[in-house]
Design a protein around this motif. Structure first.
Motif, short mmCIF file in Angstrom:
data_model
loop_
_atom_site.label_atom_id
_atom_site.label_comp_id
_atom_site.label_asym_id
_atom_site.label_seq_id
_atom_site.Cartn_x
_atom_site.Cartn_y
_atom_site.Cartn_z
N LEU A 57 45.47 25.12 -42.78
CA LEU A 57 44.71 24.04 -42.18
C LEU A 57 45.32 22.69 -42.54
CD1 LEU A 57 42.23 23.87 -40.38
CD2 LEU A 57 40.83 23.60 -42.42
N ASN A 58 45.78 22.54 -43.78
CA ASN A 58 46.45 21.31 -44.18
C ASN A 58 47.71 21.07 -43.36
OD1 ASN A 58 44.69 20.39 -46.12
ND2 ASN A 58 46.09 20.57 -47.83
N PHE A 59 48.48 22.14 -43.13
CA PHE A 59 49.72 22.00 -42.36
C PHE A 59 49.41 21.60 -40.91
CE2 PHE A 59 51.36 24.17 -46.02
CZ PHE A 59 52.68 23.75 -46.11
N ALA A 60 48.36 22.20 -40.36
CA ALA A 60 47.97 21.86 -39.00
C ALA A 60 47.53 20.40 -38.91
CB ALA A 60 46.84 22.78 -38.53
N GLU A 61 46.77 19.95 -39.91
CA GLU A 61 46.29 18.57 -39.90
C GLU A 61 47.43 17.58 -40.12
OE1 GLU A 61 41.67 19.42 -41.27
OE2 GLU A 61 43.12 18.74 -42.77
N SER A 62 48.39 17.92 -40.98
CA SER A 62 49.57 17.06 -41.16
C SER A 62 50.33 16.92 -39.85
CB SER A 62 50.50 17.65 -42.23
OG SER A 62 49.96 17.52 -43.52
N SER A 63 50.45 18.03 -39.14
CA SER A 63 51.17 18.00 -37.86
C SER A 63 50.45 17.12 -36.84
CB SER A 63 51.33 19.42 -37.33
OG SER A 63 52.12 19.42 -36.16
N THR A 64 49.13 17.19 -36.84
CA THR A 64 48.34 16.37 -35.92
C THR A 64 48.51 14.88 -36.22
OG1 THR A 64 46.69 18.10 -35.58
CG2 THR A 64 46.00 15.84 -35.13
N ILE A 65 48.45 14.53 -37.50
CA ILE A 65 48.67 13.13 -37.90
C ILE A 65 50.10 12.72 -37.56
CG2 ILE A 65 48.80 11.55 -39.87
CD1 ILE A 65 46.56 13.26 -41.17
N GLY A 66 51.04 13.63 -37.80
CA GLY A 66 52.44 13.34 -37.48
C GLY A 66 52.65 13.03 -36.01
N LYS A 67 51.99 13.78 -35.14
CA LYS A 67 52.10 13.53 -33.70
C LYS A 67 51.64 12.12 -33.35
CE LYS A 67 51.62 18.15 -31.66
NZ LYS A 67 50.73 19.00 -30.82
N GLU A 68 50.53 11.71 -33.96
CA GLU A 68 49.99 10.38 -33.70
C GLU A 68 50.98 9.30 -34.15
OE1 GLU A 68 47.15 9.31 -32.15
OE2 GLU A 68 47.02 11.41 -31.52
N LEU A 69 51.60 9.53 -35.31
CA LEU A 69 52.56 8.55 -35.82
C LEU A 69 53.80 8.48 -34.94
CD1 LEU A 69 52.28 9.24 -39.66
CD2 LEU A 69 51.28 7.34 -38.36
N LEU A 70 54.26 9.62 -34.44
CA LEU A 70 55.41 9.62 -33.53
C LEU A 70 55.06 8.88 -32.24
CD1 LEU A 70 56.82 13.26 -33.94
CD2 LEU A 70 57.62 11.16 -35.02
N ASN A 71 53.83 9.05 -31.78
CA ASN A 71 53.39 8.31 -30.59
C ASN A 71 53.37 6.82 -30.84
OD1 ASN A 71 53.03 10.65 -29.09
ND2 ASN A 71 50.85 10.85 -29.60
N GLN A 72 53.18 6.42 -32.11
CA GLN A 72 53.18 5.00 -32.46
C GLN A 72 54.59 4.44 -32.60
OE1 GLN A 72 50.68 4.63 -36.01
NE2 GLN A 72 49.10 3.67 -34.77
N GLY A 73 55.58 5.31 -32.55
CA GLY A 73 56.96 4.84 -32.64
C GLY A 73 57.72 5.28 -33.87
N PHE A 74 57.05 5.89 -34.84
CA PHE A 74 57.73 6.38 -36.03
C PHE A 74 58.73 7.48 -35.67
CE2 PHE A 74 54.15 4.44 -38.24
CZ PHE A 74 54.72 4.01 -39.44
N GLN A 75 59.73 7.63 -36.51
CA GLN A 75 60.67 8.74 -36.40
C GLN A 75 60.62 9.55 -37.69
OE1 GLN A 75 64.62 7.38 -35.32
NE2 GLN A 75 63.78 5.68 -34.15
N VAL A 76 60.82 10.85 -37.59
CA VAL A 76 60.82 11.70 -38.78
C VAL A 76 62.09 11.46 -39.59
CG1 VAL A 76 60.82 14.08 -39.64
CG2 VAL A 76 59.42 13.46 -37.66
N ALA A 77 61.94 11.20 -40.87
CA ALA A 77 63.10 10.99 -41.74
C ALA A 77 63.88 12.30 -41.89
CB ALA A 77 62.65 10.48 -43.10
N GLN A 78 65.13 12.28 -41.57
CA GLN A 78 65.96 13.47 -41.70
C GLN A 78 66.46 13.60 -43.13
OE1 GLN A 78 66.14 15.57 -39.06
NE2 GLN A 78 64.78 14.09 -38.07
N SER A 79 67.01 14.75 -43.45
CA SER A 79 67.53 15.00 -44.80
C SER A 79 68.55 13.92 -45.19
CB SER A 79 68.18 16.39 -44.86
OG SER A 79 68.71 16.63 -46.13
N GLY A 80 68.31 13.32 -46.34
CA GLY A 80 69.22 12.28 -46.83
C GLY A 80 68.81 10.87 -46.43
#
Length: 435
Positions: A21-44
């Motif tokens: 459930l935590n992983f699902a909720e993190s993913s949901t929040i992540g989607k919202e942040l990506l919609n706001q313009g954030f990008q996922v930090a890649q390795s390094g």
């Protein structure tokens, strides 16, 4: 300036601990942040925003939370650091003592995070947004794939049971859920994204409908009609809430698979009473036997806690004997951990750490015996496998309807596809079957 313009150069990093459930909720929040313009930090890459979604089911979980928070701060020294999840709800002041944490959000506030980031300014004092359990009343839907083929559909949150050992009702609040209609719409959206299998998830799934006047059976029946979804699983359901009607329905269903995860916690009625569980071993046995009669090939996983306050050696022996007598496929074994503000603290008879470990090892050994026996029973049978993306490169695996892991040489064309196979033997380490 719009949010997308404000955050388009910003990087976000997540660290999620604990339950699905935590992983699902993190993913949901992540989607919202990506919609706001954030990008996922890649390795390094250095992140501008770090989010740690925490678990607090045991003292060990709390320790892992603190380690994860400190590691993220060290890895991303200039990032705005946000802590959410059960640990944030239960012990916000403890988290605030960690230098570098900027914002702590309790259960009621964590999904407001995208709206709170107009200013990601690091300040000298940690900000805490937190409400008590009685004020946690919002249900936030979530349906997400994360990094796996299967989708996780959150249908319920919170719990009203207050088992003596558990802090989940305090951390997650009162039982609540969305409507059947809104939940079906989420499943339909997942189907449009290409989902083939959905796992029904929640804190206490059997309680679905408590806030909408509906039932879990009504939800199950409604989900059957969603075109494109080929399989549903129920992630975990309390034995007293797993009704005979639900078992009958799943036995006849073309979409809900014969896979059950049912918390037992103890095979001793005395200990179940101390735990303030809502059933006894007779009820549990009856549910297992009904499943086995109606679905002889069903995979049944069972949760057990060892070493709770008051559990004697004789009580544990009774648990072992009870579990050994059940036709189940696997155990998930947990050692009891004392949690603040729980009734179990008042129970006399602490079990030493070494004894808890010994009891865990006995049950883990029994679990492996049962898993191997169940897997052996599936060799030579025709299984329908949904294939997962390979993590190793040379091999890939998938899950059957009844949760058998099957391994084959890597074939990227099969990812998220369902094919029929007939396993012939175990793989080298007996973790899976091979064709």
């Amino acid at each position: 300036m719009t949010d997308k313009e404000l955050f388009k150069e910003k990087k976000v990093a997540f660290h999620t601990l604990g339950c699905k459930l935590n992983f699902a909720e993190s993913s949901t929040i992540g989607k919202e942040l990506l919609n706001q313009g954030f990008q996922v930090a890649q390795s390094g890459e250095k992140a501008d925003l770090c989010i740690i979604n925490t678990c607090s089911v045991t003292e060990t979980a709390d320790k892992k939370d603190r380690q994860a928070i400190k590691q993220m701060i060290n890895k991303h020294p200039n990032a705005f650091v946000v802590v959410i999840g059960c640990y944030a709800q239960l012990k916000p002041e403890e988290i605030a003592q960690i230098e570098g944490v900027d914002l702590i959000l309790g259960t009621q506030n964590k999904f407001d995070l995208p709206e709170l980031l107009s200013k990601m300014e690091k300040k000298r004092e940690t900000q805490i947004l937190h409400t008590s359990r009685k004020d946690i009343n919002r249900f936030f839907p979530s349906c997400t794939r994360g990094d796996r083929t299967r989708y996780w559909l959150k249908v319920q949150d919170g719990c009203d049971n207050f088992c003596s050992y558990c802090t989940v009702p305090i951390a997650r609040g009162k039982s609540r859920n969305g409507s059947v209609e809104s939940t079906v719409k989420q499943a339909q959206e997942a189907a449009l994204e290409g989902a083939k299998e959905i796992v029904i998830s929640g804190v206490n799934i059997g309680d679905f409908g408590k806030t909408t006047g509906e039932t879990l059976l009504q939800l199950i029946q409604a989900l059957e009609s969603v075109e494109g979804i080929e399989r549903y699983r129920i992630s975990s359901i309390e034995p007293d809430l797993l009704s005979e009607e639900i078992i009958h329905h799943i036995a006849q269903s073309h979409k809900f698979v014969p896979h059950f995860h049912i918390p037992l916690q103890s095979g001793c009625d005395k200990v179940l009473s101390l735990m303030k569980r809502h059933y006894d071993t007779n009820l549990f046995r009856n549910k297992i036997e009904l499943i086995n009669r109606e679905m002889p090939n069903a995979f049944i996983g069972v949760d057990v806690i060892v070493g709770t306050n008051g559990e004697t050696e004789e009580d544990f022996a009774e648990t072992v004997q009870f579990i050994d007598s059940l036709a189940i496929a696997q155990l998930h074994v947990f050692s009891y951990s004392e949690r603040a503000n729980t009734q179990a603290l008042k129970i006399i008879g602490k079990v030493p750490y070494k004894e808890k470990k010994r009891r865990s090892e006995i049950l883990l050994s029994l679990s492996e015996e049962k898993r191997l026996k169940f897997y052996q029973s599936q060799i030579g049978k025709n299984l329908s496998i949904l294939w997962e993306e390979s993590k190793k490169g040379d091999k890939m695996h998938g899950f059957s309807e009844n949760y058998i892991v099957v391994e084959i040489p890597n074939n990227p064309n099969l990812v998220n596809q369902i094919t029929q196979v007939t396993p012939t033997q175990f793989n080298a380490d007996k973790s899976a079957l091979i064709v």
